[in-house]
Enzyme design. Structure first.
Site, PDB file in Angstrom:
ATOM      1  N   LYS A  10       0.769  -1.133  -0.048  1.00 28.78           N
ATOM      2  CA  LYS A  10      -0.041   0.084   0.102  1.00 28.78           C
ATOM      3  C   LYS A  10       0.936   1.241  -0.039  1.00 28.78           C
ATOM      4  O   LYS A  10       2.078   1.233   0.189  1.00 28.78           O
ATOM      5  CB  LYS A  10      -1.016  -0.046   1.183  1.00 28.78           C
ATOM      6  N   TYR A  50     -12.337  -1.874  -3.849  1.00 30.25           N
ATOM      7  CA  TYR A  50     -12.951  -2.030  -2.275  1.00 30.25           C
ATOM      8  C   TYR A  50     -14.395  -1.932  -2.475  1.00 30.25           C
ATOM      9  O   TYR A  50     -15.145  -1.530  -1.565  1.00 30.25           O
ATOM     10  CB  TYR A  50     -12.315  -0.913  -1.661  1.00 30.25           C
ATOM     11  N   ARG A  86      -2.256 -14.175   4.443  1.00 29.60           N
ATOM     12  CA  ARG A  86      -3.009 -13.284   5.478  1.00 29.60           C
ATOM     13  C   ARG A  86      -2.283 -13.863   6.851  1.00 29.60           C
ATOM     14  O   ARG A  86      -2.318 -12.692   7.410  1.00 29.60           O
ATOM     15  CB  ARG A  86      -4.414 -13.825   5.550  1.00 29.60           C
ATOM     16  N   THR A  92      -5.918  -6.885  10.494  1.00 25.43           N
ATOM     17  CA  THR A  92      -6.090  -5.569  10.093  1.00 25.43           C
ATOM     18  C   THR A  92      -5.553  -4.463  10.879  1.00 25.43           C
ATOM     19  O   THR A  92      -4.988  -3.810  10.269  1.00 25.43           O
ATOM     20  CB  THR A  92      -7.557  -5.591   9.641  1.00 25.43           C
ATOM     21  N   ARG A 103       2.134  -6.497   9.103  1.00 27.88           N
ATOM     22  CA  ARG A 103       1.397  -5.110   9.763  1.00 27.88           C
ATOM     23  C   ARG A 103       1.768  -5.059  11.145  1.00 27.88           C
ATOM     24  O   ARG A 103       1.692  -3.908  11.457  1.00 27.88           O
ATOM     25  CB  ARG A 103       0.018  -5.400   9.673  1.00 27.88           C
ATOM     26  N   ASN A 113      -2.021   0.068   6.845  1.00 25.97           N
ATOM     27  CA  ASN A 113      -1.556  -1.250   7.455  1.00 25.97           C
ATOM     28  C   ASN A 113      -0.793  -1.988   6.395  1.00 25.97           C
ATOM     29  O   ASN A 113      -0.468  -3.087   6.595  1.00 25.97           O
ATOM     30  CB  ASN A 113      -2.776  -2.186   8.081  1.00 25.97           C
ATOM     31  N   HIS A 116      -2.013  -5.412   1.319  1.00 26.45           N
ATOM     32  CA  HIS A 116      -3.392  -6.073   1.122  1.00 26.45           C
ATOM     33  C   HIS A 116      -3.187  -7.575   1.077  1.00 26.45           C
ATOM     34  O   HIS A 116      -2.249  -8.065   0.202  1.00 26.45           O
ATOM     35  CB  HIS A 116      -4.067  -5.353   0.215  1.00 26.45           C
ATOM     36  N   GLU A 127      -9.954 -10.391  -7.632  1.00 30.70           N
ATOM     37  CA  GLU A 127      -9.076  -9.358  -7.399  1.00 30.70           C
ATOM     38  C   GLU A 127      -7.915  -9.474  -8.517  1.00 30.70           C
ATOM     39  O   GLU A 127      -7.503  -8.360  -8.804  1.00 30.70           O
ATOM     40  CB  GLU A 127      -8.576  -9.135  -6.091  1.00 30.70           C
TER      41      GLU A 127
HETATM   42  O1  CDP Z   1      -7.375  -5.898   4.631  1.00 28.12           O
HETATM   43  P1  CDP Z   1      -8.098  -6.876   5.453  1.00 28.12           P
HETATM   44  O2  CDP Z   1      -8.744  -8.018   4.492  1.00 28.12           O
HETATM   45  O3  CDP Z   1      -7.567  -7.414   6.643  1.00 28.12           O
HETATM   46  O4  CDP Z   1      -9.331  -5.969   6.033  1.00 28.12           O
HETATM   47  P2  CDP Z   1     -10.753  -5.324   5.331  1.00 28.12           P
HETATM   48  O5  CDP Z   1     -11.596  -5.553   6.512  1.00 28.12           O
HETATM   49  O6  CDP Z   1     -11.175  -6.048   4.317  1.00 28.12           O
HETATM   50  O7  CDP Z   1     -10.467  -4.059   5.292  1.00 28.12           O
HETATM   51  C1  CDP Z   1      -9.741  -3.658   4.174  1.00 28.12           C
HETATM   52  C2  CDP Z   1      -9.080  -2.587   4.449  1.00 28.12           C
HETATM   53  O8  CDP Z   1      -9.702  -1.091   4.884  1.00 28.12           O
HETATM   54  C3  CDP Z   1      -7.956  -2.546   5.552  1.00 28.12           C
HETATM   55  O9  CDP Z   1      -6.979  -3.323   5.256  1.00 28.12           O
HETATM   56  C4  CDP Z   1      -7.591  -1.218   6.068  1.00 28.12           C
HETATM   57  O10 CDP Z   1      -6.802  -0.556   5.060  1.00 28.12           O
HETATM   58  C5  CDP Z   1      -9.163  -0.674   5.663  1.00 28.12           C
HETATM   59  N1  CDP Z   1      -9.822  -0.523   7.086  1.00 28.12           N
HETATM   60  C6  CDP Z   1     -10.133   0.705   7.807  1.00 28.12           C
HETATM   61  O11 CDP Z   1      -9.491   1.728   7.156  1.00 28.12           O
HETATM   62  N2  CDP Z   1     -10.780   0.712   8.825  1.00 28.12           N
HETATM   63  C7  CDP Z   1     -11.438  -0.136   9.294  1.00 28.12           C
HETATM   64  N3  CDP Z   1     -12.141  -0.174  10.419  1.00 28.12           N
HETATM   65  C8  CDP Z   1     -11.494  -1.638   8.552  1.00 28.12           C
HETATM   66  C9  CDP Z   1     -10.487  -1.519   7.631  1.00 28.12           C
HETATM   67 MG    MG Z   2     -10.273  -7.631   3.217  1.00 24.68          MG
END
Ligand code: CDP
Ligand code: MG
Length: 140
Positions: A10, A50, A86, A92, A103, A113, A116, A127
């Protein structure tokens, strides 16, 4: 059987000049990098990627962030690539990620973070298609 997942370094990590360290970790974990490109997403492209999060409160800020600087998009290949990547990324929220995960080491906030990773087989296929659509000569 090998599996493919989509990984992104990122904008926060690109700006911190830690691409090299993250790619080294990816190779040390046994992944083959079978696609790689640097992109500067438009806001619309980030929103499209997204789209699953379009109703979340963090969608606007997340897509601003993801279009704020270059990203490195990669296709990673190995056994159980999706779950393994993952695990290497960590939770996350960097504050909750286990020590040793990317992370935990490099993440700045739940939004910024560093990396991705796809969360399931159908997501990975979608994706990868999002970034490699129509590039039939790529070894995907
Ligand atoms: O990336 P990951 O699959 O772990 O998390 P996600 O729930 O799919 O969310 C996608 C991305 O949104 C995260 O990697 C964060 O960059 C962002 N995010 C955020 O800004 N605030 C949150 N509460 C949750 C996610
Ligand atoms: Mg995700």
């Amino acid at each position: 059987m090998t599996e493919k997942t989509l990984a992104i370094i990122k904008p926060d990590a690109v700006k911190k000049k830690i691409i090299g360290r993250i790619i080294q970790r990816i190779e040390d974990e046994g992944f083959k990098i079978s696609g790689l490109k640097m992109l500067l997403l438009t806001k619309e492209e980030a929103q499209g990627f997204y789209i699953v999060h379009k109703d979340k409160p963090f969608y606007a800020s997340l897509t601003d962030f993801m279009s704020s600087g270059e990203i490195l998009v990669m296709v990673l290949e190995r056994e159980n690539a999706i779950i393994h990547w993952r695990e290497v990324m960590g939770a996350t929220d960097p504050a909750l990620a286990r020590p040793g995960t990317i992370r935990h080491t490099h993440g700045f906030s739940i939004e910024r973070n560093a990396v991705h990773g796809s969360d399931s087989l159908p997501t990975a296929e979608w994706e990868i298609g999002y970034f490699y659509k129509g590039e039939g000569k790529q070894p995907l």
